[in-house]
Design an enzyme around this catalytic site. Sequence first.
Site, short mmCIF file in Angstrom:
data_model
loop_
_atom_site.label_atom_id
_atom_site.label_comp_id
_atom_site.label_asym_id
_atom_site.label_seq_id
_atom_site.Cartn_x
_atom_site.Cartn_y
_atom_site.Cartn_z
N ASP A 141 0.76 -9.54 -5.01
CA ASP A 141 2.02 -8.78 -4.95
C ASP A 141 1.84 -7.43 -5.65
O ASP A 141 2.72 -6.96 -6.38
CB ASP A 141 3.20 -9.56 -5.54
CG ASP A 141 4.55 -8.96 -5.12
OD1 ASP A 141 4.57 -7.96 -4.37
OD2 ASP A 141 5.59 -9.49 -5.57
N LEU A 143 0.83 -1.22 0.00
CA LEU A 143 0.00 0.00 0.00
C LEU A 143 0.86 1.26 0.00
O LEU A 143 0.34 2.37 -0.18
CB LEU A 143 -0.95 0.00 1.21
CG LEU A 143 -2.07 -1.06 1.15
CD1 LEU A 143 -2.84 -1.09 2.47
CD2 LEU A 143 -3.03 -0.78 0.00
N ARG A 144 2.17 1.11 0.22
CA ARG A 144 3.16 2.19 0.08
C ARG A 144 3.04 3.31 1.10
O ARG A 144 3.82 4.25 1.06
CB ARG A 144 3.13 2.81 -1.32
CG ARG A 144 3.40 1.83 -2.45
CD ARG A 144 4.80 1.28 -2.38
NE ARG A 144 5.15 0.50 -3.57
CZ ARG A 144 5.80 -0.65 -3.52
NH1 ARG A 144 6.18 -1.17 -2.38
NH2 ARG A 144 6.10 -1.28 -4.63
ZN LIG Z 1 8.44 -10.31 -2.25
#
Ligand SMILES: [Zn+2]
Length: 440
Positions: A313, A72-73
């Site tokens: 991912d 989600l940064r």
């Molecule tokens: Zn990874």
Amino acid sequence: MADRRRTRAAPTVALMGGTVADRHGTRRADVLVRDGHIAAVEAGLDPPTGSLVLEADGCVVAPGLVDLHTHLREPGREESETVETGTRAAALGGYTAVMAMPNTQPPLDSAEAVRNVYELAEDALAEVAVAGAITVDRAGERLAPMAEMAGLGVRLFTDDGCGVQSAGLMRRAFEYARGLGVTLAQHCEDRTLAAAGAMHEGEWSSRLGLPGAPGAAEDVMVARDITLARETGAPLHLLHLSTAVAVGLVRQAKAEGLAVTAEATPHHFTLTDACTAGYDPAFKVNPPLRPPDDVDAVKAGLADGTVDAIATDHAPHSPELKDLPFDQAPPGMLGLETALPLALSGLGLPVERVLGLLSWQPASIARLDPERGGGQGGPVSPGAHANLCVFDPAATWTVEAARLASRSRNTPYVGRTMTGRVRHTLLYGEPVVVEAEAQR
Ligand SMILES: [Zn+2]
């Protein structure tokens, strides 16, 4: 553990004309949702006056999807994604829960950092569970205060982005995890083997003149961690499995009865290393795209139950960061808005098997399932929390960069036509997506 479940007032909703699919199978039924819970599941339902009627004709009504692997940064890289934009992308993709990975800036390696993400997620468009870091600063040197984080409800720990390189430290982490009753999740990559590899080491890396990382960089750490899980008796979850050898090792571990689970990403079962031929950094991911034999092994693993879950991912990078020459660009691609159609069309499995991989199996690994008091991945039956994904498996749509809810645009699927589209998503009863539009 504090109950972080949503308390937003939710209307009474009637989902009409769909086919319900959950771990108990499929049946034609309408679904009534009231006060955040499923109130009735029956054919020929008469929607109460004042309820919001949502058409589900031709659609599958399923438990909401659960992503075990979302970047989600936030905090630290808000130009790439935020909790708000990432969970909006999740809701549009049919997800009602995501596991936020700890490689933020600063990393999620303390109770304070975990609490901060929970606060950011209070009004998010999906339930946000947090994966805590195994080591302080994800530096692989000292164990992070896992007990403190576990006290806040963290059930999965990983240094994702890197694997824990030291076998000795990883063994201590397993012993610690066993005592806490939590799961360790590993990004399997031996740094001495992967070195500066920008793609899979093989025929294509030689042809393109790009530095390669061998599949063995993943395989040796999978083998090492299965060995440590066997020795310590602590559960192990393997992130983004991508090689035939790794799938074989997990198959053996399961046959032995070890508490080992694994996930694979849509890009690792739909794309190969040949996609790298145009040097487009959108195809740069870690682990790298692999040759067809590995892709086939991952698909076989998903089909026979060796691989338990599909995880995205989802790795947003702003154009300023990602649009660099292939060998310099950061790895990662978006995943939340395209995972369901890619899984429906890419695996050749019946829809209820695909939903097991996307919903109730990951919910169980994340410990967000009803058996553990959670509200995710449960059967669509009266009394259950109304976390639901309604999708049309036959609807087609084209991925358009400008229409993505994510703050970033780094997906190689732009321009691709997808089959299978999310129509409505209900989060603890609240219609957060209606007719493929986010409601806030
Ligand atoms: Zn990874």
